[in-house]
Design an enzyme around this catalytic site. Structure first.
Site, PDB file in Angstrom:
ATOM      1  N   ASP A  14       0.869  -1.160   0.000  1.00  0.00           N
ATOM      2  CA  ASP A  14       0.000   0.000   0.000  1.00  0.00           C
ATOM      3  C   ASP A  14       0.917   1.224   0.000  1.00  0.00           C
ATOM      4  O   ASP A  14       2.100   1.118   0.360  1.00  0.00           O
ATOM      5  CB  ASP A  14      -0.896  -0.023   1.237  1.00  0.00           C
ATOM      6  CG  ASP A  14      -1.783   1.198   1.322  1.00  0.00           C
ATOM      7  OD1 ASP A  14      -2.530   1.468   0.365  1.00  0.00           O
ATOM      8  OD2 ASP A  14      -1.713   1.912   2.342  1.00  0.00           O
ATOM      9  N   ASP A  16      -0.123   5.201   0.696  1.00  0.00           N
ATOM     10  CA  ASP A  16      -0.369   6.205   1.732  1.00  0.00           C
ATOM     11  C   ASP A  16      -0.265   5.579   3.114  1.00  0.00           C
ATOM     12  O   ASP A  16      -0.967   4.616   3.424  1.00  0.00           O
ATOM     13  CB  ASP A  16      -1.772   6.816   1.575  1.00  0.00           C
ATOM     14  CG  ASP A  16      -1.899   7.693   0.337  1.00  0.00           C
ATOM     15  OD1 ASP A  16      -0.949   8.423   0.046  1.00  0.00           O
ATOM     16  OD2 ASP A  16      -2.952   7.639  -0.319  1.00  0.00           O
TER      17      ASP A  16
END
Length: 330
Positions: A14, A16
């Site tokens: 991922d 952010d």
């Protein structure tokens, strides 16, 4: 001792809250990715955010020192394009409530992009757009009420930034959901379309997903049957870990990306007592009680893993006393 990452041939990241927070790289992330590359472990960058193109995302990662290539980035906008191509006839009218990047991906799927319900779209697709307006949400809501099929790139309720959490795509999607009688068909994590695309593109035999959110990253890994690693540099913290549903429990935890090179935490559990490292957590009348020195972050991570085991096996139902002592973790 054996590092956690040994035995995996790829890491799905991922973005952010794991690799960066806005314009800044997360502590340890650049060095961690560099070490993965040096060890011959492939990296795939999997983002629910449909606002930016994969080229822009790769450029941002490269500027921060990750050396990412565009072909390593898999976005929910790309996965949405593939899903629309499968689900709708070519040339179908689709109302896009998202950025120009999502518009482009819908066009690449062979669809006609429209902007109003009066144009009678057969589908609506919604994604994160920092310039979203209420009138555009109105158009989407009315189109769905009139029978348009509803797709969403992702439903992340928040988005971590260098300043703190801000509303994510899920906030705007919930606004539309308040006006209709059903949920959207979701492309991004924790649902399969994006994760399946990442698996297909990577060709990995044994990947692990590294994320900061239980409800998207960890549950997304569970959805496709791969291991997961929760870091504490983004949205979710110890309380979220303890309250995670069965399909939201990570394989392991660590502070940041560099923690992949540390041994996997193991907790010994017996008769309502969980021990991890030099830390012990006891269950007493449903409460979690912490024993041991937790002044260092690694000890607090040990405590987080231990208390999570007692929550998960039903030994405890509240851990406020423990949470209060884990002040170096979110």
């Amino acid at each position: 001792m054996t590092a956690f990452i040994e035995g995996y041939d790829a890491v799905f990241f991922d973005l952010d809250g794991v690799l960066y927070l806005g314009p800044e790289a997360v502590e340890g992330a650049v060095d961690g990715v560099r070490r993965l590359h040096e060890a011959g472990v492939a990296t795939v960058y999997v983002t629910n955010n449909a606002a930016r193109s994969t080229a822009v995302v790769a450029h941002h990662l490269a500027e921060l020192g990750f050396g990412a290539q565009e072909q390593e980035v898999v976005s929910s906008a790309q996965a949405a394009s593939g899903l629309l191509r499968q689900e709708l006839p070519a040339g179908s009218k689709v109302l896009v409530a998202g950025t120009d990047n999502l518009v482009e991906q819908v066009r690449l799927a062979g669809m006609e992009v429209v902007t109003t319900f009066a144009e009678e779209p057969v589908a609506v697709i919604q994604g994160y757009d920092p310039a979203m307006t209420w009138p555009r949400l109105d158009q989407a809501a009315i189109a769905i009420q009139r029978g348009a099929r509803w797709f969403a790139t992702n439903t992340d309720s928040t988005r971590p930034t260098e300043h703190g959490l801000v509303p994510g795509a899920g906030a705007a999607i919930q606004a539309v959901r308040n006006t209709v009688d059903h949920d959207p068909e979701v492309v991004g994590k924790p649902f399969r379309p994006l994760m399946d695309e990442a698996l297909r593109r990577s060709g990995a035999g044994r990947p692990v997903f590294v994320g900061d959110r239980i409800d998207t990253d960890i549950m997304g890994a569970h959805a496709v049957g791969i291991d997961s690693f929760l870091v504490f540099t983004g949205a979710h913290g110890v309380r979220d870990l303890c309250l995670a549903p069965v399909d939201g429990r990570p394989t392991a935890i660590g502070w940041n990306v560099e923690s992949l090179f540390e041994p996997r935490r193991a907790a010994a559990i017996a008769d309502g007592v969980a021990t991890c490292g030099a830390v012990t957590v006891r269950a007493e009348a449903g409460n979690a009680l912490l024993e041991g020195d937790v002044t260092k972050r690694e000890a607090q991570l040990d405590a987080a893993w231990a208390v999570a085991q007692l929550f998960w096996d039903g030994s405890v139902s509240t851990g406020e006393a423990v949470f209060a002592r884990l002040d170096l973790l979110p």
